[in-house]
Design a protein around this motif. Structure first.
Motif, PDB file in Angstrom:
ATOM      1  N   UNK A  61    -116.973 -48.872  16.372  1.00 30.96           N
ATOM      2  CA  UNK A  61    -116.845 -47.601  15.674  1.00 30.96           C
ATOM      3  C   UNK A  61    -115.775 -47.746  14.588  1.00 30.96           C
ATOM      4  N   UNK A  62    -115.763 -46.869  13.586  1.00 30.85           N
ATOM      5  CA  UNK A  62    -114.759 -46.992  12.516  1.00 30.85           C
ATOM      6  C   UNK A  62    -113.321 -47.022  13.033  1.00 30.85           C
ATOM      7  N   UNK A  63    -113.002 -46.171  14.016  1.00 27.20           N
ATOM      8  CA  UNK A  63    -111.627 -46.131  14.528  1.00 27.20           C
ATOM      9  C   UNK A  63    -111.308 -47.381  15.333  1.00 27.20           C
ATOM     10  N   UNK A  64    -112.290 -47.863  16.096  1.00 29.02           N
ATOM     11  CA  UNK A  64    -112.057 -49.075  16.875  1.00 29.02           C
ATOM     12  C   UNK A  64    -111.934 -50.284  15.950  1.00 29.02           C
ATOM     13  N   UNK A  65    -112.681 -50.275  14.868  1.00 28.08           N
ATOM     14  CA  UNK A  65    -112.589 -51.351  13.883  1.00 28.08           C
ATOM     15  C   UNK A  65    -111.183 -51.397  13.285  1.00 28.08           C
ATOM     16  N   UNK A  66    -110.630 -50.242  12.979  1.00 28.00           N
ATOM     17  CA  UNK A  66    -109.270 -50.203  12.421  1.00 28.00           C
ATOM     18  C   UNK A  66    -108.251 -50.726  13.424  1.00 28.00           C
ATOM     19  N   UNK A  67    -108.445 -50.387  14.696  1.00 25.08           N
ATOM     20  CA  UNK A  67    -107.539 -50.909  15.719  1.00 25.08           C
ATOM     21  C   UNK A  67    -107.677 -52.429  15.814  1.00 25.08           C
ATOM     22  N   UNK A  68    -108.912 -52.931  15.799  1.00 23.75           N
ATOM     23  CA  UNK A  68    -109.132 -54.368  15.904  1.00 23.75           C
ATOM     24  C   UNK A  68    -108.490 -55.122  14.750  1.00 23.75           C
ATOM     25  N   UNK A  69    -108.406 -54.494  13.583  1.00 28.70           N
ATOM     26  CA  UNK A  69    -107.787 -55.140  12.432  1.00 28.70           C
ATOM     27  C   UNK A  69    -106.299 -55.403  12.652  1.00 28.70           C
ATOM     28  N   UNK A  70    -105.705 -54.702  13.606  1.00 31.82           N
ATOM     29  CA  UNK A  70    -104.289 -54.870  13.895  1.00 31.82           C
ATOM     30  C   UNK A  70    -104.037 -56.031  14.853  1.00 31.82           C
ATOM     31  N   UNK A  82    -105.201 -55.372  25.478  1.00 25.88           N
ATOM     32  CA  UNK A  82    -106.550 -54.818  25.495  1.00 25.88           C
ATOM     33  C   UNK A  82    -107.467 -55.781  24.756  1.00 25.88           C
ATOM     34  N   UNK A  83    -108.636 -56.051  25.335  1.00 25.07           N
ATOM     35  CA  UNK A  83    -109.616 -56.960  24.748  1.00 25.07           C
ATOM     36  C   UNK A  83    -110.752 -56.145  24.132  1.00 25.07           C
ATOM     37  N   UNK A  84    -110.923 -56.247  22.832  1.00 23.09           N
ATOM     38  CA  UNK A  84    -112.040 -55.600  22.145  1.00 23.09           C
ATOM     39  C   UNK A  84    -113.120 -56.657  21.961  1.00 23.09           C
ATOM     40  N   UNK A  85    -114.274 -56.422  22.559  1.00 30.85           N
ATOM     41  CA  UNK A  85    -115.332 -57.435  22.595  1.00 30.85           C
ATOM     42  C   UNK A  85    -116.193 -57.353  21.334  1.00 30.85           C
ATOM     43  N   UNK A  86    -116.198 -58.436  20.568  1.00 25.84           N
ATOM     44  CA  UNK A  86    -116.972 -58.509  19.336  1.00 25.84           C
ATOM     45  C   UNK A  86    -118.310 -59.204  19.531  1.00 25.84           C
ATOM     46  N   UNK A  87    -118.361 -60.195  20.417  1.00 23.39           N
ATOM     47  CA  UNK A  87    -119.590 -60.951  20.662  1.00 23.39           C
ATOM     48  C   UNK A  87    -119.567 -61.500  22.077  1.00 23.39           C
ATOM     49  N   UNK A  88    -120.751 -61.615  22.705  1.00 25.18           N
ATOM     50  CA  UNK A  88    -120.836 -62.140  24.059  1.00 25.18           C
ATOM     51  C   UNK A  88    -120.805 -61.048  25.113  1.00 25.18           C
ATOM     52  N   UNK A  89    -120.843 -61.470  26.385  1.00 25.37           N
ATOM     53  CA  UNK A  89    -120.821 -60.543  27.510  1.00 25.37           C
ATOM     54  C   UNK A  89    -119.755 -60.957  28.522  1.00 25.37           C
ATOM     55  N   UNK A  90    -119.144 -59.959  29.165  1.00 25.96           N
ATOM     56  CA  UNK A  90    -118.147 -60.199  30.200  1.00 25.96           C
ATOM     57  C   UNK A  90    -118.504 -59.382  31.434  1.00 25.96           C
ATOM     58  N   UNK A 106    -108.342 -41.034  17.692  1.00 26.58           N
ATOM     59  CA  UNK A 106    -108.706 -42.165  18.538  1.00 26.58           C
ATOM     60  C   UNK A 106    -108.349 -41.897  19.999  1.00 26.58           C
ATOM     61  N   UNK A 107    -107.373 -41.023  20.234  1.00 26.07           N
ATOM     62  CA  UNK A 107    -107.009 -40.679  21.615  1.00 26.07           C
ATOM     63  C   UNK A 107    -108.205 -40.058  22.345  1.00 26.07           C
ATOM     64  N   UNK A 108    -109.015 -39.259  21.628  1.00 27.79           N
ATOM     65  CA  UNK A 108    -110.196 -38.654  22.247  1.00 27.79           C
ATOM     66  C   UNK A 108    -111.273 -39.706  22.497  1.00 27.79           C
ATOM     67  N   UNK A 109    -111.399 -40.663  21.599  1.00 24.50           N
ATOM     68  CA  UNK A 109    -112.355 -41.748  21.808  1.00 24.50           C
ATOM     69  C   UNK A 109    -111.952 -42.574  23.029  1.00 24.50           C
ATOM     70  N   UNK A 110    -110.660 -42.841  23.154  1.00 22.90           N
ATOM     71  CA  UNK A 110    -110.152 -43.592  24.302  1.00 22.90           C
ATOM     72  C   UNK A 110    -110.353 -42.806  25.589  1.00 22.90           C
TER      73      UNK A 110
END
Length: 217
Positions: free
Chosen positions: A16-25, A47-55, A118-122
Motif C-alpha cells: 500500500x502507499x503508506x506501507x511503501x513509504x515505511x519500507x523506504x525507511x 518488523x519484516x515487510x515481505x516484498x517477494x516469496x512466502x513465509x 498508518x496507525x489505523x492500517x496497522x
C-alpha cells in the motif's frame, strides 16, 4: 543464520502507499528458503515487510510438534506485535527465496508521527490477525481433525472453470499436520480415503477438490 544479503533499494507492487513509504525507511534483505526470520521468545523490535516469496508463522513444542498460524506472501508484514516491547509471540521461517525490508520499532513510531493514518492500517492488520487466531483456536477446540480439514479447504480453495475447487500449492503431509494440529499418520489416512472416494486429487503443484467433501469421515 539468516542467510541474508542486504541492500538499500527495493521495489514491490504489493505494498500500500503508506506501507511503501515505511519500507523506504528500512533496508532490504534477501533470504534463502529455510531461513528463520523470527524466533519465538526473542526480544527484538524488527518488523519484516515481505516484498517477494512466502513465509510461515508457527510455534514449536518441546517434543518437536508444530502448529502453523499462517502462511504469508508479498505485501504482508510480520513482527508487529513486538511494538509493545514484549517477546516474540511466534517464529517465522521462509518457505522459499524471500525479499524483505527490515524496519525498527523507532522507525515505525517516526513513520506514524508523520503519517498518523498508518496507525489505523496497522491496527486493522492486528485486528485481522487476532480474528484469524481466534477462529483457528475455535476450530482446534470445537472440531475434530476432519472438521478442521473441511474448514481449511473451504477457506483457502478457489473455484476452477471445470467445476472443481483448487488450492494452488501442494502441501506436504508435515505441513498439513502442522496446520491441522494432528499427526502425519492421520493426514495420510485422511487423504488416502478422500482420494479413494474420488473427492480429492493430488497433483504435483496443486490440491484439487473434485467434489464437495462429505460432512463426516
Amino acid at each position: 543464520m539468516l542467510n541474508q544479503h542486504c541492500e538499500e533499494d527495493f521495489s514491490s507492487p504489493f505494498l500500500s502507499p503508506l506501507l511503501h513509504r515505511l519500507a523506504q525507511r528500512g533496508r532490504t534483505c534477501h533470504y534463502r528458503p529455510g531461513a528463520l526470520l523470527i524466533q519465538e521468545g526473542d526480544h527484538d523490535d524488527t518488523i519484516f515487510i515481505l516484498l517477494a516469496g512466502r513465509v510461515r508463522a508457527f510455534s514449536a513444542g518441546d517434543k518437536g510438534q508444530e502448529i502453523t498460524y499462517g502462511v504469508y506472501g508479498p505485501g504482508e508484514y510480520l513482527g508487529e506485535l513486538s511494538l509493545d516491547g514484549g517477546p516474540r509471540s511466534a517464529s517465522v521461517i521462509t518457505l522459499e527465496r524471500c525479499t524483505c525490508t527490515l524496519v525498527s520499532r523507532q522507525t515505525v513510531l517516526e513513520h506514524i508521527a508523520q503519517h498518523p493514518e498508518f496507525a489505523f492500517e496497522l491496527l486493522s492488520k492486528v485486528i485481522r490477525r487476532v480474528r484469524s487466531a481466534t477462529m483457528n483456536a475455535r476450530q482446534l477446540a470445537l472440531n475434530d481433525v476432519y472438521g478442521r480439514l473441511i474448514y481449511m479447504v473451504n477457506t483457502v480453495s478457489e473455484p476452477s472453470g471445470d467445476g472443481t475447487r483448487v488450492i494452488h500449492e501442494r502441501w506436504t503431509h508435515k505441513e498439513l499436520s502442522s496446520r491441522l494440529g494432528c499427526s502425519r499418520a492421520m493426514v495420510s489416512r485422511l487423504l488416502k480415503d478422500l482420494e479413494t472416494g474420488g473427492y480429492v486429487r493430488l497433483e504435483p503443484q496443486r490440491f484439487v477438490i473434485c467434489r464437495p467433501l462429505p460432512a463426516r469421515w
